[in-house]
Design a protein around this motif. Structure first.
Motif, PDB file in Angstrom:
ATOM      1  N   GLY A  14       0.792  -1.261   0.028  1.00 40.07           N
ATOM      2  CA  GLY A  14      -0.200  -0.002   0.023  1.00 40.07           C
ATOM      3  C   GLY A  14       0.784   1.165  -0.070  1.00 40.07           C
ATOM      4  O   GLY A  14       0.526   2.279  -0.500  1.00 40.07           O
ATOM      5  N   CYS A  15       2.065   1.080   0.625  1.00 37.16           N
ATOM      6  CA  CYS A  15       3.041   2.310   0.675  1.00 37.16           C
ATOM      7  C   CYS A  15       3.579   2.578  -0.778  1.00 37.16           C
ATOM      8  O   CYS A  15       3.717   3.780  -0.951  1.00 37.16           O
ATOM      9  N   ALA A  16       3.986   1.406  -1.219  1.00 35.13           N
ATOM     10  CA  ALA A  16       4.249   1.665  -2.572  1.00 35.13           C
ATOM     11  C   ALA A  16       3.469   2.288  -3.472  1.00 35.13           C
ATOM     12  O   ALA A  16       3.825   2.837  -4.536  1.00 35.13           O
ATOM     13  N   GLN A  17       2.336   2.026  -3.239  1.00 34.75           N
ATOM     14  CA  GLN A  17       1.165   2.572  -4.294  1.00 34.75           C
ATOM     15  C   GLN A  17       0.649   4.079  -3.721  1.00 34.75           C
ATOM     16  O   GLN A  17      -0.381   4.442  -3.942  1.00 34.75           O
ATOM     17  N   GLN A  18       1.477   4.479  -2.727  1.00 28.61           N
ATOM     18  CA  GLN A  18       1.352   5.780  -2.032  1.00 28.61           C
ATOM     19  C   GLN A  18      -0.168   5.859  -1.373  1.00 28.61           C
ATOM     20  O   GLN A  18      -0.859   6.959  -1.531  1.00 28.61           O
ATOM     21  N   LYS A  19      -0.614   4.951  -0.855  1.00 29.53           N
ATOM     22  CA  LYS A  19      -1.770   5.040  -0.197  1.00 29.53           C
ATOM     23  C   LYS A  19      -1.692   5.789   1.270  1.00 29.53           C
ATOM     24  O   LYS A  19      -0.950   5.061   2.181  1.00 29.53           O
ATOM     25  N   ARG A  20      -2.070   6.727   1.433  1.00 28.16           N
ATOM     26  CA  ARG A  20      -1.971   7.588   2.879  1.00 28.16           C
ATOM     27  C   ARG A  20      -2.515   6.558   4.006  1.00 28.16           C
ATOM     28  O   ARG A  20      -1.698   6.479   4.900  1.00 28.16           O
ATOM     29  N   GLU A  21      -3.408   5.543   3.887  1.00 27.14           N
ATOM     30  CA  GLU A  21      -3.795   4.964   5.163  1.00 27.14           C
ATOM     31  C   GLU A  21      -2.690   4.102   5.339  1.00 27.14           C
ATOM     32  O   GLU A  21      -2.295   3.687   6.590  1.00 27.14           O
ATOM     33  N   ALA A  22      -2.146   3.107   4.272  1.00 28.05           N
ATOM     34  CA  ALA A  22      -0.965   2.567   4.609  1.00 28.05           C
ATOM     35  C   ALA A  22       0.439   3.191   5.232  1.00 28.05           C
ATOM     36  O   ALA A  22       1.056   2.410   5.957  1.00 28.05           O
ATOM     37  N   GLN A  23       0.586   4.381   4.581  1.00 26.69           N
ATOM     38  CA  GLN A  23       1.663   4.955   5.239  1.00 26.69           C
ATOM     39  C   GLN A  23       1.278   5.346   6.673  1.00 26.69           C
ATOM     40  O   GLN A  23       2.313   5.111   7.653  1.00 26.69           O
ATOM     41  N   LYS A  24       0.109   5.528   6.876  1.00 25.14           N
ATOM     42  CA  LYS A  24      -0.037   6.095   8.325  1.00 25.14           C
ATOM     43  C   LYS A  24      -0.054   4.904   9.215  1.00 25.14           C
ATOM     44  O   LYS A  24       0.445   4.713  10.528  1.00 25.14           O
ATOM     45  N   ILE A  25      -0.535   3.616   8.983  1.00 27.05           N
ATOM     46  CA  ILE A  25      -0.177   2.469   9.400  1.00 27.05           C
ATOM     47  C   ILE A  25       1.345   1.975   9.729  1.00 27.05           C
ATOM     48  O   ILE A  25       1.772   1.694  10.816  1.00 27.05           O
ATOM     49  N   LEU A  26       2.042   2.153   8.765  1.00 21.94           N
ATOM     50  CA  LEU A  26       3.642   1.897   8.806  1.00 21.94           C
ATOM     51  C   LEU A  26       4.204   2.953   9.651  1.00 21.94           C
ATOM     52  O   LEU A  26       4.868   2.541  10.716  1.00 21.94           O
ATOM     53  N   TYR A  27       3.796   4.292   9.599  1.00 21.44           N
ATOM     54  CA  TYR A  27       4.383   5.130  10.547  1.00 21.44           C
ATOM     55  C   TYR A  27       3.948   4.833  11.961  1.00 21.44           C
ATOM     56  O   TYR A  27       4.751   4.746  12.755  1.00 21.44           O
ATOM     57  N   LYS A  28       2.956   4.552  12.181  1.00 22.68           N
ATOM     58  CA  LYS A  28       2.620   4.117  13.665  1.00 22.68           C
ATOM     59  C   LYS A  28       3.308   2.825  13.962  1.00 22.68           C
ATOM     60  O   LYS A  28       3.625   2.809  15.280  1.00 22.68           O
TER      61      LYS A  28
END
Length: 183
Positions: A14-28
């Motif tokens: 999801g992060c590779a697809q620049q999906k904000r929700e995935a980025q938020k999950i990874l960050y947390k």
């Protein structure tokens, strides 16, 4: 929240697809781990937050290059360390040249060292000049060799060794003061 390997893989996708929700999950998920790395390099907590946020920007920018067959934690750790080094280079034009002598175990008695908690030690390390602190963290904590540190920081191997030894000497002084105050 703690992600298992399957969820990490889907989050990375999801992060590779620049999906904000995935980025938020990874960050947390990796915020605490990354912050613990960055705190060792920043002069203040704000510096560490800046380093970590710059690191996460790089993570999201280069996530497509991550080999999903490899463990993720060492990859993100390396990015955070490189962000810290960028921070050091950004705020310090030249690393000061230094010398050092004895190791931490030689600085104080074993029983005193046992009473030193992580936060206190971190605070003492933060009091080191930036050049010393950076080399000390890379060598003593991260395990890099002086040759690798010299290349990363664009300094000579001798300067890396010198800064490391001076960092240990300065830590000796700081520990001595710390334990005199504690007594």
């Amino acid at each position: 929240m703690h992600l298992d390997n399957q969820h990490i893989a889907s989050t990375l996708k999801g992060c590779a697809q620049q999906k904000r929700e995935a980025q938020k999950i990874l960050y947390k998920e990796f915020h605490g781990y990354c912050m613990s790395v960055c705190l060792r390099y920043g002069q203040t907590r704000d510096d560490a937050v800046e380093i970590m946020n710059d690191g996460f920007l790089k993570v999201f920018k280069y996530i497509k290059t991550f080999d999903t067959k490899q463990p993720f934690k060492p990859w993100i750790r390396k990015i955070m360390i490189n962000s810290a080094l960028d921070h050091v280079k950004k705020y310090q034009l030249k690393l000061e040249q230094l010398e050092i002598e004895a190791g931490i175990r030689e600085m104080v008695q074993e029983s005193q060292l046992d009473s030193l908690n992580y936060e206190d030690l971190l605070e003492l390390i933060r009091k080191l000049p930036i050049a010393y602190r950076t080399v000390f963290n890379l060598h003593a904590i991260e395990g890099y060799k002086h040759e690798e540190i010299a290349e990363m920081l664009e300094i000579s191997i001798g300067t890396s060794k010198s800064n490391y030894h001076k960092a240990k000497k300065k830590l000796q002084e700081l520990l001595k003061i710390y334990f005199e105050v504690e007594s």
